[in-house]
Design a protein around this motif. Structure first.
Motif, PDB file in Angstrom:
ATOM      1  N   GLY A 251       0.799  -1.226   0.000  1.00  0.00           N
ATOM      2  CA  GLY A 251       0.000   0.000   0.000  1.00  0.00           C
ATOM      3  C   GLY A 251       0.825   1.266   0.000  1.00  0.00           C
ATOM      4  N   ASP A 252       2.108   1.158  -0.348  1.00  0.00           N
ATOM      5  CA  ASP A 252       2.986   2.318  -0.247  1.00  0.00           C
ATOM      6  C   ASP A 252       2.723   3.397  -1.289  1.00  0.00           C
ATOM      7  OD1 ASP A 252       3.945   0.694  -2.261  1.00  0.00           O
ATOM      8  OD2 ASP A 252       6.042   0.824  -1.656  1.00  0.00           O
ATOM      9  N   LEU A 253       1.964   3.107  -2.298  1.00  0.00           N
ATOM     10  CA  LEU A 253       1.651   4.123  -3.302  1.00  0.00           C
ATOM     11  C   LEU A 253       0.263   4.737  -3.114  1.00  0.00           C
ATOM     12  CD1 LEU A 253       3.140   2.450  -6.501  1.00  0.00           C
ATOM     13  CD2 LEU A 253       4.145   4.217  -5.047  1.00  0.00           C
ATOM     14  N   ALA A 254      -0.490   4.246  -2.146  1.00  0.00           N
ATOM     15  CA  ALA A 254      -1.863   4.725  -1.949  1.00  0.00           C
ATOM     16  C   ALA A 254      -1.908   6.220  -1.681  1.00  0.00           C
ATOM     17  CB  ALA A 254      -2.530   3.954  -0.823  1.00  0.00           C
ATOM     18  N   ASP A 255      -1.024   6.729  -0.844  1.00  0.00           N
ATOM     19  CA  ASP A 255      -1.024   8.162  -0.545  1.00  0.00           C
ATOM     20  C   ASP A 255      -0.713   8.990  -1.785  1.00  0.00           C
ATOM     21  OD1 ASP A 255      -1.676   7.678   2.097  1.00  0.00           O
ATOM     22  OD2 ASP A 255       0.405   7.835   2.800  1.00  0.00           O
ATOM     23  N   ALA A 256       0.226   8.522  -2.596  1.00  0.00           N
ATOM     24  CA  ALA A 256       0.574   9.240  -3.821  1.00  0.00           C
ATOM     25  C   ALA A 256      -0.595   9.249  -4.796  1.00  0.00           C
ATOM     26  CB  ALA A 256       1.802   8.611  -4.473  1.00  0.00           C
ATOM     27  N   VAL A 257      -1.296   8.124  -4.899  1.00  0.00           N
ATOM     28  CA  VAL A 257      -2.458   8.048  -5.790  1.00  0.00           C
ATOM     29  C   VAL A 257      -3.552   8.996  -5.310  1.00  0.00           C
ATOM     30  CG1 VAL A 257      -4.329   6.552  -6.597  1.00  0.00           C
ATOM     31  CG2 VAL A 257      -1.973   5.709  -6.585  1.00  0.00           C
ATOM     32  N   ARG A 258      -3.826   9.005  -4.018  1.00  0.00           N
ATOM     33  CA  ARG A 258      -4.857   9.903  -3.464  1.00  0.00           C
ATOM     34  C   ARG A 258      -4.485  11.371  -3.688  1.00  0.00           C
ATOM     35  NH1 ARG A 258      -6.768   5.990  -4.290  1.00  0.00           N
ATOM     36  NH2 ARG A 258      -7.458   4.386  -2.884  1.00  0.00           N
ATOM     37  N   ALA A 259      -3.204  11.690  -3.550  1.00  0.00           N
ATOM     38  CA  ALA A 259      -2.755  13.066  -3.789  1.00  0.00           C
ATOM     39  C   ALA A 259      -2.973  13.455  -5.253  1.00  0.00           C
ATOM     40  CB  ALA A 259      -1.284  13.215  -3.406  1.00  0.00           C
ATOM     41  N   GLU A 260      -2.678  12.535  -6.172  1.00  0.00           N
ATOM     42  CA  GLU A 260      -2.910  12.795  -7.597  1.00  0.00           C
ATOM     43  C   GLU A 260      -4.401  12.964  -7.880  1.00  0.00           C
ATOM     44  OE1 GLU A 260      -0.855  13.235 -10.285  1.00  0.00           O
ATOM     45  OE2 GLU A 260       0.848  13.279  -8.914  1.00  0.00           O
ATOM     46  N   GLU A 261      -5.229  12.150  -7.247  1.00  0.00           N
ATOM     47  CA  GLU A 261      -6.681  12.282  -7.423  1.00  0.00           C
ATOM     48  C   GLU A 261      -7.164  13.648  -6.924  1.00  0.00           C
ATOM     49  OE1 GLU A 261      -8.160   7.642  -7.019  1.00  0.00           O
ATOM     50  OE2 GLU A 261      -8.017   8.865  -5.202  1.00  0.00           O
ATOM     51  N   ARG A 262      -6.665  14.068  -5.763  1.00  0.00           N
ATOM     52  CA  ARG A 262      -7.052  15.387  -5.231  1.00  0.00           C
ATOM     53  C   ARG A 262      -6.621  16.502  -6.177  1.00  0.00           C
ATOM     54  NH1 ARG A 262      -5.636  12.911  -0.502  1.00  0.00           N
ATOM     55  NH2 ARG A 262      -3.520  13.745  -0.531  1.00  0.00           N
ATOM     56  N   ARG A 263      -5.380  16.423  -6.657  1.00  0.00           N
ATOM     57  CA  ARG A 263      -4.874  17.462  -7.558  1.00  0.00           C
ATOM     58  C   ARG A 263      -5.680  17.482  -8.856  1.00  0.00           C
ATOM     59  NH1 ARG A 263      -3.825  22.261  -8.365  1.00  0.00           N
ATOM     60  NH2 ARG A 263      -2.268  22.722  -9.934  1.00  0.00           N
ATOM     61  N   ALA A 264      -6.012  16.336  -9.370  1.00  0.00           N
ATOM     62  CA  ALA A 264      -6.825  16.278 -10.587  1.00  0.00           C
ATOM     63  C   ALA A 264      -8.171  16.952 -10.351  1.00  0.00           C
ATOM     64  CB  ALA A 264      -7.020  14.833 -11.027  1.00  0.00           C
ATOM     65  N   GLY A 265      -8.788  16.689  -9.208  1.00  0.00           N
ATOM     66  CA  GLY A 265     -10.055  17.336  -8.880  1.00  0.00           C
ATOM     67  C   GLY A 265      -9.925  18.840  -8.785  1.00  0.00           C
ATOM     68  N   GLU A 266      -8.823  19.314  -8.195  1.00  0.00           N
ATOM     69  CA  GLU A 266      -8.575  20.753  -8.090  1.00  0.00           C
ATOM     70  C   GLU A 266      -8.452  21.402  -9.463  1.00  0.00           C
ATOM     71  OE1 GLU A 266      -4.999  20.947  -5.806  1.00  0.00           O
ATOM     72  OE2 GLU A 266      -5.996  20.363  -3.933  1.00  0.00           O
ATOM     73  N   LEU A 267      -7.923  20.657 -10.417  1.00  0.00           N
ATOM     74  CA  LEU A 267      -7.751  21.169 -11.776  1.00  0.00           C
ATOM     75  C   LEU A 267      -9.016  21.013 -12.617  1.00  0.00           C
ATOM     76  CD1 LEU A 267      -4.147  19.879 -12.499  1.00  0.00           C
ATOM     77  CD2 LEU A 267      -4.853  22.267 -12.252  1.00  0.00           C
ATOM     78  N   GLY A 268     -10.030  20.363 -12.056  1.00  0.00           N
ATOM     79  CA  GLY A 268     -11.284  20.196 -12.776  1.00  0.00           C
ATOM     80  C   GLY A 268     -11.359  18.949 -13.638  1.00  0.00           C
ATOM     81  N   VAL A 269     -10.427  18.038 -13.462  1.00  0.00           N
ATOM     82  CA  VAL A 269     -10.458  16.797 -14.237  1.00  0.00           C
ATOM     83  C   VAL A 269     -11.646  15.976 -13.773  1.00  0.00           C
ATOM     84  CG1 VAL A 269      -9.259  14.631 -14.711  1.00  0.00           C
ATOM     85  CG2 VAL A 269      -7.980  16.782 -14.645  1.00  0.00           C
TER      86      VAL A 269
END
Length: 102
Positions: free
Chosen positions: A44-62
């Motif tokens: 599960g070591d990449l879960a935090d990175a994936v969640r951060a990318e999901e948040r950033r994508a949402g901030e950009l309107g993706v």
């Protein structure tokens, strides 16, 4: 013969892609090392990175795929005309947010 990816897409189960076994199988079909994928999922070591990318994508309107991000500042989702990409590339370069050669 139906592929694992097609089975996952056609499945009506809400958990169709949540098992490490299925994900490892899909990864193997894509040419990745299935045991390494299972190990990574177990850690599960990449879960935090994936969640951060999901948040950033949402901030950009993706809101869908495919999605294209320019200079970590502008984003566009879905198929777009060439003019849209040209406009965003110009904006990115003018704003100095490009990460590559101009």
């Amino acid at each position: 013969m139906i592929s694992c990816a097609e089975r996952a897409i056609q499945s009506t189960s809400p958990r169709r892609c949540e098992t490490a076994c299925l994900l490892a199988s899909l990864a193997s079909e894509a040419g990745l090392d299935a045991p390494a994928v299972r190990e990574m999922l177990a850690r599960g070591d990449l879960a935090d990175a994936v969640r951060a990318e999901e948040r950033r994508a949402g901030e950009l309107g993706v809101s869908g795929v495919p999605a294209f991000v320019f200079g970590d500042r502008y984003a566009v989702s879905g198929g777009q005309p060439v003019e849209t990409f040209a406009r965003l590339l110009d904006r990115t370069c003018q704003a100095g947010t490009g990460n590559g050669n101009r």
